[in-house]
Design a protein around this motif. Sequence first.
Motif, PDB file in Angstrom:
ATOM      1  N   GLN A   1      -1.858   4.332  20.803  1.00 15.62           N
ATOM      2  CA  GLN A   1      -2.349   5.620  21.283  1.00 15.62           C
ATOM      3  C   GLN A   1      -2.122   6.695  20.224  1.00 15.62           C
ATOM      4  O   GLN A   1      -1.099   6.705  19.546  1.00 15.62           O
ATOM      5  N   ARG A   2      -3.096   7.584  20.087  1.00 17.74           N
ATOM      6  CA  ARG A   2      -2.991   8.639  19.076  1.00 17.74           C
ATOM      7  C   ARG A   2      -2.036   9.730  19.563  1.00 17.74           C
ATOM      8  O   ARG A   2      -2.153  10.226  20.688  1.00 17.74           O
ATOM      9  N   VAL A   3      -1.101  10.104  18.695  1.00 18.59           N
ATOM     10  CA  VAL A   3      -0.119  11.127  19.006  1.00 18.59           C
ATOM     11  C   VAL A   3      -0.258  12.263  18.000  1.00 18.59           C
ATOM     12  O   VAL A   3      -0.335  12.025  16.793  1.00 18.59           O
ATOM     13  N   THR A   4      -0.311  13.497  18.492  1.00 15.85           N
ATOM     14  CA  THR A   4      -0.368  14.676  17.626  1.00 15.85           C
ATOM     15  C   THR A   4       0.982  15.368  17.662  1.00 15.85           C
ATOM     16  O   THR A   4       1.549  15.591  18.729  1.00 15.85           O
TER      17      THR A   4
ATOM     18  N   ARG B   1       0.804  -1.221   0.000  1.00  9.58           N
ATOM     19  CA  ARG B   1       0.000   0.000   0.000  1.00  9.58           C
ATOM     20  C   ARG B   1       0.841   1.277   0.000  1.00  9.58           C
ATOM     21  O   ARG B   1       0.368   2.334  -0.382  1.00  9.58           O
ATOM     22  N   TYR B   2       2.109   1.198   0.435  1.00 14.57           N
ATOM     23  CA  TYR B   2       2.947   2.385   0.455  1.00 14.57           C
ATOM     24  C   TYR B   2       3.977   2.421  -0.667  1.00 14.57           C
ATOM     25  O   TYR B   2       4.841   3.283  -0.684  1.00 14.57           O
ATOM     26  N   THR B   3       3.897   1.483  -1.608  1.00 17.89           N
ATOM     27  CA  THR B   3       4.883   1.472  -2.686  1.00 17.89           C
ATOM     28  C   THR B   3       4.515   2.431  -3.812  1.00 17.89           C
ATOM     29  O   THR B   3       5.367   2.764  -4.634  1.00 17.89           O
ATOM     30  N   GLY B   4       3.282   2.896  -3.862  1.00 17.36           N
ATOM     31  CA  GLY B   4       2.876   3.774  -4.947  1.00 17.36           C
ATOM     32  C   GLY B   4       2.199   5.046  -4.511  1.00 17.36           C
ATOM     33  O   GLY B   4       1.666   5.786  -5.328  1.00 17.36           O
ATOM     34  N   ARG B   5       2.213   5.318  -3.203  1.00 13.95           N
ATOM     35  CA  ARG B   5       1.582   6.546  -2.726  1.00 13.95           C
ATOM     36  C   ARG B   5       2.402   7.133  -1.581  1.00 13.95           C
ATOM     37  O   ARG B   5       3.307   6.477  -1.067  1.00 13.95           O
ATOM     38  N   PRO B   6       2.086   8.358  -1.152  1.00 18.33           N
ATOM     39  CA  PRO B   6       2.891   9.000  -0.103  1.00 18.33           C
ATOM     40  C   PRO B   6       2.903   8.222   1.206  1.00 18.33           C
ATOM     41  O   PRO B   6       2.040   7.383   1.461  1.00 18.33           O
ATOM     42  N   ALA B   7       3.894   8.540   2.019  1.00 17.99           N
ATOM     43  CA  ALA B   7       4.021   7.872   3.313  1.00 17.99           C
ATOM     44  C   ALA B   7       2.908   8.262   4.274  1.00 17.99           C
ATOM     45  O   ALA B   7       2.677   7.574   5.267  1.00 17.99           O
ATOM     46  N   MET B   8       2.233   9.359   3.986  1.00 18.94           N
ATOM     47  CA  MET B   8       1.152   9.818   4.866  1.00 18.94           C
ATOM     48  C   MET B   8      -0.076  10.194   4.053  1.00 18.94           C
ATOM     49  O   MET B   8       0.030  10.900   3.044  1.00 18.94           O
ATOM     50  N   ALA B   9      -1.236   9.753   4.507  1.00 11.48           N
ATOM     51  CA  ALA B   9      -2.484  10.138   3.867  1.00 11.48           C
ATOM     52  C   ALA B   9      -2.802  11.595   4.218  1.00 11.48           C
ATOM     53  O   ALA B   9      -2.487  12.069   5.317  1.00 11.48           O
ATOM     54  N   GLN B  10      -3.409  12.309   3.297  1.00  8.90           N
ATOM     55  CA  GLN B  10      -3.741  13.714   3.528  1.00  8.90           C
ATOM     56  C   GLN B  10      -4.661  13.900   4.726  1.00  8.90           C
ATOM     57  O   GLN B  10      -4.614  14.930   5.403  1.00  8.90           O
ATOM     58  N   SER B  11      -5.484  12.901   5.005  1.00 12.00           N
ATOM     59  CA  SER B  11      -6.445  12.998   6.105  1.00 12.00           C
ATOM     60  C   SER B  11      -5.769  13.085   7.467  1.00 12.00           C
ATOM     61  O   SER B  11      -6.391  13.509   8.443  1.00 12.00           O
ATOM     62  N   ARG B  12      -4.476  12.719   7.542  1.00 11.68           N
ATOM     63  CA  ARG B  12      -3.767  12.777   8.818  1.00 11.68           C
ATOM     64  C   ARG B  12      -3.190  14.160   9.105  1.00 11.68           C
ATOM     65  O   ARG B  12      -2.690  14.410  10.194  1.00 11.68           O
ATOM     66  N   ILE B  13      -3.247  15.042   8.130  1.00 10.37           N
ATOM     67  CA  ILE B  13      -2.784  16.422   8.341  1.00 10.37           C
ATOM     68  C   ILE B  13      -3.935  17.225   8.938  1.00 10.37           C
ATOM     69  O   ILE B  13      -4.978  17.414   8.312  1.00 10.37           O
ATOM     70  N   LEU B  14      -3.736  17.697  10.152  1.00 11.19           N
ATOM     71  CA  LEU B  14      -4.801  18.399  10.874  1.00 11.19           C
ATOM     72  C   LEU B  14      -4.799  19.898  10.613  1.00 11.19           C
ATOM     73  O   LEU B  14      -5.857  20.537  10.593  1.00 11.19           O
ATOM     74  N   ASP B  15      -3.605  20.473  10.415  1.00 14.54           N
ATOM     75  CA  ASP B  15      -3.550  21.930  10.266  1.00 14.54           C
ATOM     76  C   ASP B  15      -2.224  22.358   9.644  1.00 14.54           C
ATOM     77  O   ASP B  15      -1.198  21.701   9.830  1.00 14.54           O
ATOM     78  N   TYR B  16      -2.273  23.452   8.900  1.00 10.64           N
ATOM     79  CA  TYR B  16      -1.066  24.109   8.386  1.00 10.64           C
ATOM     80  C   TYR B  16      -1.293  25.613   8.490  1.00 10.64           C
ATOM     81  O   TYR B  16      -2.195  26.160   7.867  1.00 10.64           O
ATOM     82  N   ASP B  17      -0.471  26.281   9.304  1.00  7.81           N
ATOM     83  CA  ASP B  17      -0.676  27.707   9.556  1.00  7.81           C
ATOM     84  C   ASP B  17       0.227  28.594   8.703  1.00  7.81           C
ATOM     85  O   ASP B  17       0.376  29.792   8.973  1.00  7.81           O
ATOM     86  N   GLY B  18       0.823  28.024   7.690  1.00 12.24           N
ATOM     87  CA  GLY B  18       1.732  28.779   6.841  1.00 12.24           C
ATOM     88  C   GLY B  18       3.182  28.556   7.200  1.00 12.24           C
ATOM     89  O   GLY B  18       4.081  28.882   6.415  1.00 12.24           O
ATOM     90  N   GLU B  19       3.434  28.003   8.370  1.00 10.19           N
ATOM     91  CA  GLU B  19       4.802  27.741   8.812  1.00 10.19           C
ATOM     92  C   GLU B  19       4.954  26.365   9.435  1.00 10.19           C
ATOM     93  O   GLU B  19       5.946  25.674   9.208  1.00 10.19           O
ATOM     94  N   PHE B  20       3.954  25.947  10.204  1.00 12.38           N
ATOM     95  CA  PHE B  20       4.016  24.669  10.893  1.00 12.38           C
ATOM     96  C   PHE B  20       2.895  23.738  10.434  1.00 12.38           C
ATOM     97  O   PHE B  20       1.784  24.192  10.145  1.00 12.38           O
TER      98      PHE B  20
ATOM     99  N   THR C   1       0.630  20.388  11.496  1.00 17.79           N
ATOM    100  CA  THR C   1       0.172  19.546  12.603  1.00 17.79           C
ATOM    101  C   THR C   1      -0.453  18.283  12.018  1.00 17.79           C
ATOM    102  O   THR C   1      -1.342  18.364  11.160  1.00 17.79           O
ATOM    103  N   PHE C   2       0.016  17.152  12.465  1.00 16.18           N
ATOM    104  CA  PHE C   2      -0.514  15.879  11.969  1.00 16.18           C
ATOM    105  C   PHE C   2      -0.588  14.887  13.127  1.00 16.18           C
ATOM    106  O   PHE C   2      -0.093  15.144  14.224  1.00 16.18           O
ATOM    107  N   TYR C   3      -1.208  13.755  12.872  1.00 15.63           N
ATOM    108  CA  TYR C   3      -1.322  12.749  13.936  1.00 15.63           C
ATOM    109  C   TYR C   3      -0.915  11.376  13.390  1.00 15.63           C
ATOM    110  O   TYR C   3      -0.893  11.130  12.188  1.00 15.63           O
ATOM    111  N   TYR C   4      -0.604  10.488  14.314  1.00 18.84           N
ATOM    112  CA  TYR C   4      -0.383   9.079  13.976  1.00 18.84           C
ATOM    113  C   TYR C   4      -0.728   8.246  15.204  1.00 18.84           C
ATOM    114  O   TYR C   4      -0.732   8.749  16.344  1.00 18.84           O
TER     115      TYR C   4
END
Length: 270
Positions: free
Chosen positions: A210-213, A179-198, A200-203
């Motif tokens: 346990q969920r880590v942000t 499943r990771y041989t043809g697509r990015p290492a992270m799904a877009q749905s795991r990106i929670l926020d982008y403020d222009g500089e930082f 925020t994602f979870y795994y």
Amino acid sequence: CKSRFCNSCGAKYIQDRASKISSKLINCKHRHIVFTIPEELRVFFHKDRELLNLLFKASADTVLGWFSRLNKSEKFKPGIISTMHTFGRDLKWNPHIHMILTEGASGIKTIWRKVSHIPFNMLRKRWQATILDLLHINLGDFFYRLKSYLFKTYPDGFYVYAKSNMHSKASEAVKYIIRYTGRPAMAQSRILDYDGEFVTFYYDRHEDNQRVTEKIHAFEFIKRLIIHIPEEQFKMIRYYGLYAKEYSHSSKLYRLDSATRKHFRKKYSH
């Protein structure tokens, strides 16, 4: 677009590749095995990505050698499909091999021998010795001190994990390992926020689920992503044993997909 960062193209690639791989599968139970290396070794594979080929070779040799020794006159061969993941859930560099292995093998005289029990304590030590020996050969004598240290630090061998809950569903296991041989290492749905500089994602942490942000700079986020793009022409999926080439008893082994299903899929896949 066929980009490594396109989830849509990646999903199509995985579907097509899984279909092709499934058509090769022998109609038997398969075991999903994960071969890992300790953190002390990961830096070598990051500095010289050619060494990643040794992970494929060492894991295959570990399994093929054990099967061959079941009966030296028969030289039993299982079917192996291996793929590489270079990251953990937190996107950090962590190369490891996912393997789909037949729970059985074909010999010189015997068409098929079922092999349900695989001693993983033995595999761990054999895997450790095989990969360390290959690295010693390729890196030279300076590696000897670290090699000795790792044998002492990991007396039970390097971690080898078998996902027994998947071994009866070979087609599903194939989809999982590629499943990771043809697509990015992270799904877009795991990106929670982008403020222009930082970013925020979870795994979900592997150890306890346990969920880590995590919030990191965009440059660091991009860096974590692009280190997992493989080199040009690097084969992320490889075949060994019965799945590598035709064998003396290949025509006598039943396949998971019938000839009719293969023809139908090839005709209507587009």
